[in-house]
Design an enzyme around this catalytic site. Structure first.
Site, PDB file in Angstrom:
ATOM      1  N   TYR A 107      60.048   7.036 132.580  1.00  0.00           N
ATOM      2  CA  TYR A 107      60.043   8.254 132.067  1.00  0.00           C
ATOM      3  C   TYR A 107      58.506   8.569 131.813  1.00  0.00           C
ATOM      4  CZ  TYR A 107      61.240  12.319 128.942  1.00  0.00           C
ATOM      5  OH  TYR A 107      61.125  13.433 128.169  1.00  0.00           O
ATOM      6  N   ASP A 149      62.652   9.925 135.494  1.00  0.00           N
ATOM      7  CA  ASP A 149      62.213  11.224 135.454  1.00  0.00           C
ATOM      8  C   ASP A 149      60.641  11.253 135.631  1.00  0.00           C
ATOM      9  OD1 ASP A 149      61.527  13.856 134.846  1.00  0.00           O
ATOM     10  OD2 ASP A 149      62.261  13.786 132.687  1.00  0.00           O
ATOM     11  N   HIS A 253      68.899  18.065 133.284  1.00  0.00           N
ATOM     12  CA  HIS A 253      68.722  17.184 134.745  1.00  0.00           C
ATOM     13  C   HIS A 253      70.011  17.002 135.079  1.00  0.00           C
ATOM     14  CE1 HIS A 253      64.294  16.035 133.993  1.00  0.00           C
ATOM     15  NE2 HIS A 253      64.788  16.568 132.915  1.00  0.00           N
TER      16      HIS A 253
END
Length: 262
Positions: A107, A149, A253
């Protein structure tokens, strides 16, 4: 072995377990990689996830912020966690698959709103994070999958309006260059664009600010799945589950589901 691996910025696992339930109901997921879980390990909803068939948990949690997790229906060997900022933020976790391939769940920091490290320390933090990742990646000597991500949309076709977003964090030239350096450091294969080549548009994120995200369709491709070049051919599909953006109380998302023969 055929594996179906999903990646999803869930934006709080405790607020959205119903999304995982719907994902599993619609798709046969073997391994689920989550970002932005927003809870400490002892508060992770294990029972709810076990009821969906996940029996093995590798967690790097953090209260209210960040947090990554790997849930699996098959045993996985924990490998390591990196703190590329040396500040204790939970942004990476890695496991070894039965084939020996290492799976990294990452992330990347969002970077704030101003694309200037002098005016916005968060932007500098993001660039430094990527630089340290690149140094790590360049020395990587084992077959790996890295996903999560990444908070950067690298191609003009990865955003709804390339010119309008050149000065917007996630699509600035300096961020795109940093992500390109990371990819090239290990010759990673971007599976998103392997299966959906440019110039086709491809998005994984739509802001909550849009009153009708589908009508405006102002998306960005912030979520990625990359593979080491020696195993990229084992990827047989990568699905971007756009309808999930309309599920009840959605994340901003949508999940990616990658299929491998490993």
């Amino acid at each position: 072995m055929s594996l179906r691996i999903a990646s999803w910025n869930i934006n709080s696992i405790r607020a959205r377990p119903h999304l995982i339930q719907q994902l599993v109901a619609d798709h046969d997921i073997d391994i689920l990689c989550l970002q932005e879980t927003k809870c400490e390990d002892n508060a992770f909803p294990r029972a709810a996830m076990e009821a969906l068939g996940f029996r093995h948990f590798n967690l790097a949690g953090q209260r209210m912020h960040h947090g990554v997790a790997i849930l699996s229906k098959l045993p996985l060997e924990p490998v390591y966690r990196y703190d590329w900022q040396a500040n204790g933020e939970a942004r990476h976790i890695a496991v070894r698959l039965p084939s020996g391939v290492v799976l990294h769940n990452v992330y990347v920091p969002a970077g704030g709103d101003i694309p200037d490290r002098a005016l916005n320390p968060k932007f500098g933090q993001k660039l430094d994070f990527l630089s340290r990742m690149t140094d790590w990646s360049g020395a990587l000597g084992e077959s790996s999958i890295i996903l999560g991500d990444f908070n950067i949309a690298p191609h003009p076709e990865d955003v709804w309006n390339h010119k309008a977003l050149l000065d917007v964090v996630s699509h600035t030239p300096v961020e795109v260059e940093a992500l390109t350096n990371l990819r090239e450091s290990h010759n990673w294969v971007d599976l998103g664009r392997r299966f959906v080549p440019v110039p086709e548009r491809l998005y994984t994120w739509w802001s909550y600010r849009a009153s009708d995200w589908q009508a405006s369709n102002r998306g960005r491709r912030l979520d990625h799945v990359w593979a080491s070049p020696d195993i990229a051919s084992t990827a047989t599909a990568l699905h971007t589950l756009v309808p999930a953006r309309s599920w009840e109380r959605p994340s901003d998302h949508v999940p990616l589901v990658a299929e491998f023969d490993l």
